[in-house]
Design a protein around this motif. Structure first.
Motif, PDB file in Angstrom:
ATOM      1  N   UNK A  47     -71.026 -73.899 -66.624  1.00  0.00           N
ATOM      2  CA  UNK A  47     -71.628 -72.584 -66.429  1.00  0.00           C
ATOM      3  C   UNK A  47     -72.480 -72.573 -65.159  1.00  0.00           C
ATOM      4  N   UNK A  48     -73.186 -73.668 -64.894  1.00  0.00           N
ATOM      5  CA  UNK A  48     -73.972 -73.756 -63.667  1.00  0.00           C
ATOM      6  C   UNK A  48     -73.061 -73.733 -62.437  1.00  0.00           C
ATOM      7  N   UNK A  49     -71.907 -74.375 -62.530  1.00  0.00           N
ATOM      8  CA  UNK A  49     -70.945 -74.327 -61.429  1.00  0.00           C
ATOM      9  C   UNK A  49     -70.490 -72.893 -61.191  1.00  0.00           C
ATOM     10  N   UNK A  50     -70.195 -72.185 -62.248  1.00  0.00           N
ATOM     11  CA  UNK A  50     -69.745 -70.808 -62.129  1.00  0.00           C
ATOM     12  C   UNK A  50     -70.823 -69.934 -61.480  1.00  0.00           C
ATOM     13  N   UNK A  51     -72.085 -70.113 -61.886  1.00  0.00           N
ATOM     14  CA  UNK A  51     -73.167 -69.333 -61.278  1.00  0.00           C
ATOM     15  C   UNK A  51     -73.350 -69.706 -59.806  1.00  0.00           C
TER      16      UNK A  51
END
Length: 123
Positions: A47-51
């Motif tokens: 999720x951090x990668x996506x953000x």
């Protein structure tokens, strides 16, 4: 497609593969807490990668339009990591906080491995 989108597509495939391996480990081995912690950490890491990718796309759009961007979302990624650790501390029978932290680093390990693969592929 832009370079960041191609990179995200590659990293997404790696992350799904790693999450699948962690899920198999959770289902097959007796180390349920460890693999569940890795799954949670890697999911939050994804999720951090996506953000991060989304904020890079916003930055590119703002640069093209000549506008200023308010932030790159570092605070959001810190908050996501903190949330994962709070969940792990709150449920110690299900999660190990140290292993959750290792799972949170999964995306950075994947980025380094992808970088090495791309260097070897370009030679």
């Amino acid at each position: 497609m832009s370079d960041i989108q191609n990179l995200f597509i590659r990293l997404r495939g790696y992350m799904f593969s790693i999450l699948a391996l962690f899920a198999i480990g959770w289902g097959v081995t007796p180390y349920k807490t460890i693999f569940l912690s890795l799954i949670m950490g890697a999911a939050f890491s994804f999720y951090m990668l996506w953000t991060m990718v989304r904020s890079q796309q916003k930055l590119a759009k703002a640069l093209k339009e000549g506008k200023k961007l308010r932030s790159l979302g570092t605070f959001t990624r810190f908050a996501i990591a903190l949330l994962a650790v709070i969940i792990a501390v709150e449920y110690p029978k299900l999660f190990d906080p140290i292993v959750v932290l290792l799972g949170l680093m999964t995306v950075y390990i994947v980025i380094v491995i992808d970088y090495l693969i791309q260097i070897l592929r370009n030679k």
